[in-house]
Design an enzyme around this catalytic site. Structure first.
Site, PDB file in Angstrom:
ATOM      1  N   ARG A   1       9.848  -7.663 -17.722  1.00 16.26           N
ATOM      2  CA  ARG A   1       9.440  -6.436 -18.429  1.00 16.26           C
ATOM      3  C   ARG A   1       9.317  -6.627 -19.939  1.00 16.26           C
ATOM      4  O   ARG A   1       8.330  -6.190 -20.539  1.00 16.26           O
ATOM      5  CB  ARG A   1      10.392  -5.276 -18.072  1.00 16.26           C
ATOM      6  CG  ARG A   1      10.051  -4.704 -16.726  1.00 16.26           C
ATOM      7  CD  ARG A   1      11.025  -3.690 -16.208  1.00 16.26           C
ATOM      8  NE  ARG A   1      10.527  -3.178 -14.922  1.00 16.26           N
ATOM      9  CZ  ARG A   1      11.283  -2.638 -13.985  1.00 16.26           C
ATOM     10  NH1 ARG A   1      12.585  -2.537 -14.147  1.00 16.26           N
ATOM     11  NH2 ARG A   1      10.744  -2.210 -12.866  1.00 16.26           N
TER      12      ARG A   1
ATOM     13  N   PRO B   1       0.815  -1.227   0.000  1.00 21.47           N
ATOM     14  CA  PRO B   1       0.000   0.000   0.000  1.00 21.47           C
ATOM     15  C   PRO B   1       0.849   1.278   0.000  1.00 21.47           C
ATOM     16  O   PRO B   1       0.479   2.259  -0.613  1.00 21.47           O
ATOM     17  CB  PRO B   1      -0.825  -0.130   1.285  1.00 21.47           C
ATOM     18  CG  PRO B   1      -0.936  -1.603   1.501  1.00 21.47           C
ATOM     19  CD  PRO B   1       0.344  -2.197   1.016  1.00 21.47           C
TER      20      PRO B   1
ATOM     21  N   ILE C   1      -9.964   4.182 -37.402  1.00 24.12           N
ATOM     22  CA  ILE C   1     -10.364   3.528 -38.664  1.00 24.12           C
ATOM     23  C   ILE C   1     -11.782   2.971 -38.557  1.00 24.12           C
ATOM     24  O   ILE C   1     -12.599   3.112 -39.468  1.00 24.12           O
ATOM     25  CB  ILE C   1      -9.355   2.409 -39.030  1.00 24.12           C
ATOM     26  CG1 ILE C   1      -8.012   3.037 -39.433  1.00 24.12           C
ATOM     27  CG2 ILE C   1      -9.903   1.518 -40.150  1.00 24.12           C
ATOM     28  CD1 ILE C   1      -6.892   2.050 -39.671  1.00 24.12           C
TER      29      ILE C   1
ATOM     30  N   GLN D   1       7.166   5.797 -16.236  1.00 20.76           N
ATOM     31  CA  GLN D   1       8.122   6.734 -15.645  1.00 20.76           C
ATOM     32  C   GLN D   1       9.324   6.002 -15.063  1.00 20.76           C
ATOM     33  O   GLN D   1      10.466   6.466 -15.164  1.00 20.76           O
ATOM     34  CB  GLN D   1       7.463   7.550 -14.505  1.00 20.76           C
ATOM     35  CG  GLN D   1       6.296   8.404 -14.937  1.00 20.76           C
ATOM     36  CD  GLN D   1       4.978   7.694 -14.685  1.00 20.76           C
ATOM     37  OE1 GLN D   1       4.781   6.568 -15.126  1.00 20.76           O
ATOM     38  NE2 GLN D   1       4.082   8.336 -13.977  1.00 20.76           N
TER      39      GLN D   1
ATOM     40  N   GLU E   1       4.623  -4.062 -13.668  1.00 26.33           N
ATOM     41  CA  GLU E   1       6.074  -4.316 -13.780  1.00 26.33           C
ATOM     42  C   GLU E   1       6.890  -3.028 -13.913  1.00 26.33           C
ATOM     43  O   GLU E   1       7.943  -3.016 -14.542  1.00 26.33           O
ATOM     44  CB  GLU E   1       6.374  -5.248 -14.975  1.00 26.33           C
ATOM     45  CG  GLU E   1       5.703  -6.595 -14.913  1.00 26.33           C
ATOM     46  CD  GLU E   1       6.126  -7.388 -13.693  1.00 26.33           C
ATOM     47  OE1 GLU E   1       5.279  -7.550 -12.785  1.00 26.33           O
ATOM     48  OE2 GLU E   1       7.269  -7.836 -13.644  1.00 26.33           O
ATOM     49  N   GLY E   2       6.405  -1.988 -13.279  1.00 31.82           N
ATOM     50  CA  GLY E   2       7.117  -0.702 -13.338  1.00 31.82           C
ATOM     51  C   GLY E   2       6.466   0.202 -14.354  1.00 31.82           C
ATOM     52  O   GLY E   2       6.390  -0.139 -15.531  1.00 31.82           O
TER      53      GLY E   2
END
Lengths: 372, 400
Positions: free
Chosen positions: B263, B141, B354, B384, B380-381
């Site tokens: 990632r 948290p 489209i 930024q 996963e990040g």
């Protein structure tokens, strides 16, 4: 799947890197003033072995070697490279001309000698948007070279320059007879060391040597696109590297310029875009030599790589200039030069609209080579 | 350089494609509409387990000579995993992530576990009778992108460890047989206090607090759980005590190495989602689009999408390939993760342009794809964080 660069190409890349860093980059300011490289440097560039690396076999061109070499050399000087780093973007046209005995083309052995001794002067005009058919008269506004080289085109004369003027359309490649071409000086707003000439010609269609083939036309354009793409990645990277070095020592608001998050994030984006463009360029170059891959596949990837490199290099060089602030705008630093080159290079050899048009033709039936 | 995919990888992708057509897409759409995950006891998962899919995701153990020449990473299959992640997400990213297997729990075990731990934890995926899941838990948290702030503690007691804290946004954790949980043995040490523990299903004190209600990717559960003085045996300290004696920072480095593996995978999932959006738009242009000047514009949009997909895919593959070769890939992994989600969202938005107003409708799926792909920019990040990592590495110094 393999991203390994063959050792001999890697060795050649390192050789080109040293030449660019130690010679081309250092002397480029002089070259700009004189509108040519020093004879010694031009000879050095010719002797570097680009032509040998590119024309390894008679029936093909090694675009991976060309791509890696050009990426490094462009960090030194694109103008010098355009004029003296032959076969350069013309490798496809020269290869086609030798393979199909187009016009008065020397054999490959002689081409190699001409490249090494800087006695070849090649010019490539694209005309697909203006002329649907082979034009008997046309104009190329700017091409690297000088009037003296052009006028001294007696191939038989040992000191003379051999001149080749190509025109490529959607489905043809033509070699224009040199004696029908009128050359005049033409000054570009970039690539100062390349000099420049305008070419006008009016030739009897019977005397124009033409190969009718949309595939070969795409081949010629794709080689040129990969050359431009590699050069753009090189000068984009040079601009980012220069800005980082500058931005580490320049302090603003108590922090080095590069440590401010807004700048750092932009540098991350520029580096990532350049890496994407680099990978696309190298993979397209590699695919061109893969016999299991259809030529249309690498033509498409070359056009994609080219368009990606244009975006990436223009972003990177714009950022490089911006990070130096007022200094970036002054000619004391090379970032303004790279900025101009990143804008000017994509205007050559058909430009972005030509690449977009080629991609559009295939877009509805496109199959990515990496989608199984 | 070589673009060819190995026959073994091709076979695996084809298996995922068959599974995708028949199950992943319809189950993913149903989960999205019902706004709940595919149930753990769904017969589809048994089918997946019996196909040997779970074992395939473990990859191939390196030979002894390979271990000497490359890598702390034990398995050599990251390129394959990229291809699988893209293909699976083409059919449905949510359903793909819900598939049984080690999931995000695999990479830290790969990097950090002792041989006996690896055997114990991975062996459950080699049997084909019952579907099994694993999970990974880092976020808390009060600690998201800045993982050194995690506050879950590990206290040594009775020859084992007592874990206390809360973890959130942990995918598949409610059904996982084991979860890799990062905790601190000494909060004052920051990163140096980080350790990775295995918390097994049924451990007393483990409590699911909340299953999140998400904007998209609804086919799998994302949960918050509490560790209420959870006791785990000393054999559940990943890598054992020796592992952390080499360098106090090993726990944190293990977590970062996990991200370097996952990632590019997550980025490839974005490519899969965007490829499906492209195909919807392309099929529309080919078969239904009126032959007006606007059609040329739509075709140019398709060409742009194809170019961007190819670049994003190449960044993912190179990052994974470097990992397979035992080469450092943190920068490349972050480049892929930074670029792909950003550009894939734009690709989907172009597909919506489209399709026009039709793309507002749930049936076109494009609005779902846009919701799904935005998650890729965060998990996963965030973007930024990727920019921060890439910038730090290219500049050659830590960013303040």
């Amino acid at each position: 799947m393999d991203f390994t660069i063959p050792q001999e190409i890697e060795d050649f890349r390192i050789l080109c890197q040293s030449f660019a860093k130690d010679k081309l980059f250092k002397e480029m300011r002089e070259g700009e003033k004189n509108r040519s490289l020093s004879q010694q440097l031009a000879t050095g560039l010719g002797e570097l072995g680009l032509s040998d690396a590119v024309f390894q076999k008679t029936d093909t061109v090694s675009l991976l070697a060309l791509s890696l070499a050009v990426e490094e050399l462009a960090k030194g000087d694109v103008g010098g490279l355009l004029r003296n780093g032959l076969p350069g973007p013309y490798a496809g046209a020269i290869s086609l001309a030798t393979r199909h005995n187009l016009g008065d083309t020397p054999d490959l052995e002689e081409i190699l000698l001409l490249c090494q001794s800087n006695r070849l002067s090649v010019h490539l005009a694209t005309c697909e948007s203006l002329y649907p058919d082979i034009p008997s008269n046309a104009r190329l506004a700017w091409s690297p070279g000088n009037i003296e080289d052009f006028h001294n085109y007696e191939r038989q004369n040992e000191k003379g320059t051999h001149v080749m003027v190509f025109i490529v359309g959607r489905d043809f490649v033509s070699l224009i007879p040199t004696d029908s071409v009128v050359a005049t000086s033409s000054l570009p707003g970039a690539f100062e060391a390349s000099g420049g000439i305008s070419l006008d010609w009016s030739a009897d269609p019977e005397r124009i040597s033409t190969l009718h083939s949309s595939k070969e036309a795409l081949f010629v354009k794709s080689v040129a696109r990969l050359w431009v793409s590699s050069a753009l990645v090189g000068l984009g990277q040079a601009s980012v590297d220069y800005a980082i070095e500058y931005g580490k020592s320049r302090v603003v608001f108590d922090l080095p310029v590069v440590s401010h998050q807004a700048n750092a994030f932009d540098l991350a984006e520029a580096s990532t875009r350049l890496q994407g463009a680099r990978l696309m360029t190298r993979m397209a170059a590699s695919l061109s030599q893969d016999e299991d891959v259809k030529s249309s596949t690498w033509f498409m990837m070359a056009a994609q790589a080219y368009l990606e490199s244009v975006e990436a290099a223009q972003f990177a060089t714009g950022l490089g200039l911006l990070l130096l602030g007022g200094h970036g705008y002054m000619r004391d630093h090379p970032v303004e030069k790279w900025f101009r080159e990143a804008s000017a290079l994509p205007l050559l050899f058909g430009g972005q609209d030509s690449a977009l048009a080629d991609l559009d033709v295939l877009a509805c039936d496109y199959i990515d080579p990496l989608v199984i | 350089m070589d673009i060819h995919i190995s026959p073994e990888d091709t076979k695996t992708v084809e298996l995922v494609r068959e599974m995708g057509k028949e199950y992943l897409r319809p189950l993913g759409i149903e989960a999205d509409r019902l706004q709940r995950a595919i149930p753990e006891d769904h017969p589809f998962y048994k089918l997946v387990a019996s196909s040997g899919y779970m074992e395939r995701t473990l990859g191939t153990e390196q030979t002894d000579s390979e271990k000497k020449s490359v890598s702390k990473t034990r398995r050599t299959h990251w390129v394959r995993n990229i291809l699988v992640a893209e293909e699976g997400s083409y059919w449905d990213r949510g359903a793909m992530v819900s598939l049984p297997g080690p999931g995000l729990g695999g990479p830290p075990v790969d990097r950090m576990a002792t041989p006996s731990q690896r055997e114990r934890l991975f062996s459950i995926f080699r049997q084909r009778e019952v579907p099994k899941w694993a999970a990974f838990a880092m976020t808390e948290p009060d600690a998201g992108s800045d993982v050194k702030r995690i506050a879950t503690t590990a206290r040594k007691e009775d020859g084992g460890w007592v874990l206390k804290g809360q973890k959130m946004y942990s995918s598949n954790s409610p059904r996982a047989d084991w979860i890799v949980v990062f905790a601190s043995v000494d909060l004052s040490k920051g990163r140096d206090g980080h350790r990775a523990f295995i918390v097994e299903k049924g451990t007393p004190g483990f409590e699911i607090l909340k299953i999140e209600h998400k904007m998209g990717i609804r086919a799998y559960e994302t949960a918050t759980f509490a560790l209420n003085d959870c006791y785990v045996d000393s054999s559940n300290l990943l890598g054992g005590e020796e592992y952390y004696k080499k360098d106090a920072n090993e726990g944190f480095k293990g977590a970062m190495a996990t991200f370097s593996a996952t990632r590019p995978l997550v980025a490839a999932m974005g490519v899969g989602i965007a490829r499906f959006a492209h195909d919807i738009a392309r099929d529309f242009v080919k078969s239904e689009y009126p032959h007006t000047p606007l059609r040329d514009k739509a075709i140019s949009r398709l060409a742009w999408m194809q170019q961007k997909l190819a670049v994003a895919r190449m960044l993912c593959l190179q990052a994974a390939w470097r990992l397979d070769q035992g080469m450092p890939n943190a920068t490349e992994a972050s480049m892929a993760k930074m670029y792909a989600p950003m550009i894939c969202l734009k690709i989907i938005q172009q597909a919506r342009v489209i399709k026009g107003e039709d793309s507002l409708l749930v049936d076109t799926l494009l609005e779902k794809l846009e919701r799904d792909v935005k998650a890729i920019d965060i998990v996963e990040g965030t973007q930024q964080i990727q920019r921060r990592i890439v910038a730090g590495n290219v500049i050659g110094r830590d960013l303040r």
